[in-house]
Design an enzyme around this catalytic site. Structure first.
Site, PDB file in Angstrom:
ATOM      1  N   GLY A  67      24.476 -20.843  29.036  1.00  0.00           N
ATOM      2  CA  GLY A  67      25.124 -21.583  30.117  1.00  0.00           C
ATOM      3  C   GLY A  67      26.399 -22.258  29.649  1.00  0.00           C
ATOM      4  O   GLY A  67      27.229 -21.662  28.961  1.00  0.00           O
ATOM      5  N   GLY A 112      26.602 -13.779  35.480  1.00  0.00           N
ATOM      6  CA  GLY A 112      25.944 -12.961  34.466  1.00  0.00           C
ATOM      7  C   GLY A 112      26.510 -11.554  34.403  1.00  0.00           C
ATOM      8  O   GLY A 112      26.621 -10.965  33.319  1.00  0.00           O
ATOM      9  N   ASP A 113      26.883 -11.007  35.553  1.00  0.00           N
ATOM     10  CA  ASP A 113      27.470  -9.668  35.591  1.00  0.00           C
ATOM     11  C   ASP A 113      28.848  -9.671  34.940  1.00  0.00           C
ATOM     12  O   ASP A 113      29.216  -8.724  34.243  1.00  0.00           O
ATOM     13  CB  ASP A 113      27.567  -9.175  37.036  1.00  0.00           C
ATOM     14  CG  ASP A 113      26.241  -9.243  37.762  1.00  0.00           C
ATOM     15  OD1 ASP A 113      25.195  -9.076  37.105  1.00  0.00           O
ATOM     16  OD2 ASP A 113      26.248  -9.479  38.979  1.00  0.00           O
ATOM     17  N   TYR A 133      16.251 -11.892  50.743  1.00  0.00           N
ATOM     18  CA  TYR A 133      16.424 -10.445  50.651  1.00  0.00           C
ATOM     19  C   TYR A 133      15.754  -9.710  51.814  1.00  0.00           C
ATOM     20  O   TYR A 133      14.675 -10.080  52.272  1.00  0.00           O
ATOM     21  CB  TYR A 133      15.800  -9.913  49.356  1.00  0.00           C
ATOM     22  CG  TYR A 133      16.461 -10.396  48.097  1.00  0.00           C
ATOM     23  CD1 TYR A 133      17.748  -9.991  47.757  1.00  0.00           C
ATOM     24  CD2 TYR A 133      15.781 -11.239  47.208  1.00  0.00           C
ATOM     25  CE1 TYR A 133      18.347 -10.420  46.584  1.00  0.00           C
ATOM     26  CE2 TYR A 133      16.371 -11.664  46.032  1.00  0.00           C
ATOM     27  CZ  TYR A 133      17.660 -11.257  45.729  1.00  0.00           C
ATOM     28  OH  TYR A 133      18.242 -11.682  44.565  1.00  0.00           O
ATOM     29  N   ALA A 173      24.024  -6.198  40.911  1.00  0.00           N
ATOM     30  CA  ALA A 173      24.305  -6.538  39.518  1.00  0.00           C
ATOM     31  C   ALA A 173      24.979  -5.385  38.778  1.00  0.00           C
ATOM     32  O   ALA A 173      25.937  -5.591  38.022  1.00  0.00           O
ATOM     33  CB  ALA A 173      23.002  -6.915  38.809  1.00  0.00           C
ATOM     34  N   GLU A 174      24.497  -4.174  38.995  1.00  0.00           N
ATOM     35  CA  GLU A 174      25.053  -3.032  38.280  1.00  0.00           C
ATOM     36  C   GLU A 174      26.457  -2.695  38.769  1.00  0.00           C
ATOM     37  O   GLU A 174      27.375  -2.486  37.959  1.00  0.00           O
ATOM     38  CB  GLU A 174      24.133  -1.817  38.433  1.00  0.00           C
ATOM     39  CG  GLU A 174      22.764  -2.004  37.812  1.00  0.00           C
ATOM     40  CD  GLU A 174      21.783  -2.770  38.705  1.00  0.00           C
ATOM     41  OE1 GLU A 174      20.683  -3.086  38.226  1.00  0.00           O
ATOM     42  OE2 GLU A 174      22.137  -3.050  39.878  1.00  0.00           O
ATOM     43  N   ARG A 195      15.315  -5.975  51.442  1.00  0.00           N
ATOM     44  CA  ARG A 195      15.569  -4.744  50.691  1.00  0.00           C
ATOM     45  C   ARG A 195      14.338  -3.853  50.584  1.00  0.00           C
ATOM     46  O   ARG A 195      14.429  -2.741  50.045  1.00  0.00           O
ATOM     47  CB  ARG A 195      16.085  -5.084  49.300  1.00  0.00           C
ATOM     48  CG  ARG A 195      15.066  -5.735  48.392  1.00  0.00           C
ATOM     49  CD  ARG A 195      15.671  -6.428  47.195  1.00  0.00           C
ATOM     50  NE  ARG A 195      16.618  -5.652  46.416  1.00  0.00           N
ATOM     51  CZ  ARG A 195      17.400  -6.186  45.462  1.00  0.00           C
ATOM     52  NH1 ARG A 195      17.323  -7.470  45.189  1.00  0.00           N
ATOM     53  NH2 ARG A 195      18.229  -5.413  44.798  1.00  0.00           N
TER      54      ARG A 195
END
Length: 317
Positions: free
Chosen positions: A225, A255-256, A102, A34-35, A104
């Site tokens: 949305g 969203g990013d 995931y 995301a970042e 992670r």
């Protein structure tokens, strides 16, 4: 530096052909975080950005580092460690439904602590962009973010936060209690309507904005949305509709893209309504592309796209 962000980036393996993984003939690697997605979007929009993270000293880490660096993101604050780089599998099912699995736990990024960071680099930025994913991936990463925002209280760094709640990483109860403790440190909150409901217990966006302001957030943007977004930014409140509705192929990364558009507007001093409207456009536009960030436009491309909304003119001349 315009924007600094801290968070994990992983390798996403997407099966081909699309559909259930059980029928996969191959997997194609994509970069996903995301970042870093948001930073890549901001870099393409012409901003100076820096990513702080940790990667394994493995080939997956090398793949991520090269890809992010190639997008103009400063990676000088990314540490390489003996721990592995995180991965996940992403199924893209009919009707753009996405399922992720995931792997992670124990990754290099999940082991980050405040001792791994150069705080002087963070305090030089105009914006610090954070997400709730980093709060969720480990106790040490969570402690690290709280330490950073506490130290920034007297600094002129604008903290922008997207809760980005992933219930595969933590329970709803843990997410709620942790994020509500974090919000008083946040200058700009970017949150989805379902996330706001999870935190506050109701679905009224106008009331939610007031609730988040009372908690301590100076500015609030609630993503609605396909209905657009509601906002309170720099003392102005309003609601915008999506400039254009797109046919989704891969909704992950929307969203990013929204965040990159909003943060870009902040940095460029645009009026709140324009910033939020461009964020809405980017959030929809990127869903036409497979992958989390591949569809991000440049500033020039975005300008052309915005001019051709509701127009038959689709060719850049």
């Amino acid at each position: 530096m315009d924007v600094v962000s801290i968070g994990e980036t992983m390798v996403a393996l997407i099966n081909e052909p699309r559909g259930y993984i059980r029928h996969a003939e191959s997997f194609k690697p994509h970069i996903a975080g995301a970042e870093s997605n948001t930073l890549i979007g901001l870099s393409r929009l012409g901003h100076q950005v820096s990513w702080i993270s940790a990667l394994g000293s493995d080939e997956l880490g090398e793949l991520i580092l090269r890809a992010v660096r190639a997008e103009g993101v400063d990676t000088s604050q990314v540490r390489r460690t003996e721990y592995r780089t995180g991965i996940f599998f992403k199924e893209i099912l009919p009707n753009s439904n996405v399922s992720v699995t995931y792997y992670r736990e124990g990754s290099a990024a999940s082991r980050m602590t405040g001792a791994d960071l150069d705080f002087e680099q963070i305090r030089k930025a105009k914006v610090l962009y954070l997400t709730g994913i980093t709060l969720a991936i480990s106790d040490s990463a969570r402690k690290m973010l709280f330490e950073i925002v506490d130290r920034l209280k007297d600094e002129h760094v604008r903290v922008v936060f997207d809760p980005n709640i992933r219930l595969k990483l933590w329970s709803a109860e843990e997410a709620r209690s942790t994020i509500l403790r974090f919000l008083p440190y946040v200058d700009d909150l970017i949150i989805g309507k379902a996330e706001a409901a999870l935190l506050l217990g109701h679905h009224d966006p106008v009331r939610a904005i007031e609730d988040f302001k009372n908690i301590g957030c100076k500015n609030v943007v609630i993503k609605l949305g396909k209905e657009g977004a509601a906002y309170f930014v720099n003392g102005e409140s309003g609601r915008v509709s999506n400039p254009q509705i797109f046919e989704e192929i891969d909704p992950v990364g929307a969203g990013d893209a929204f965040s990159s558009g909003y943060v870009s507007g902040i940095l460029n001093g645009k009026p709140p309504e324009q910033s939020v409207k461009e964020a809405c456009f980017l959030g929809g536009y990127i869903t036409q592309f497979t992958g989390d960030y591949e569809g991000f436009p440049s500033r020039k491309q975005l300008s052309v796209l915005l001019k051709t909304i509701n127009s038959d003119e689709t060719v850049e001349r």
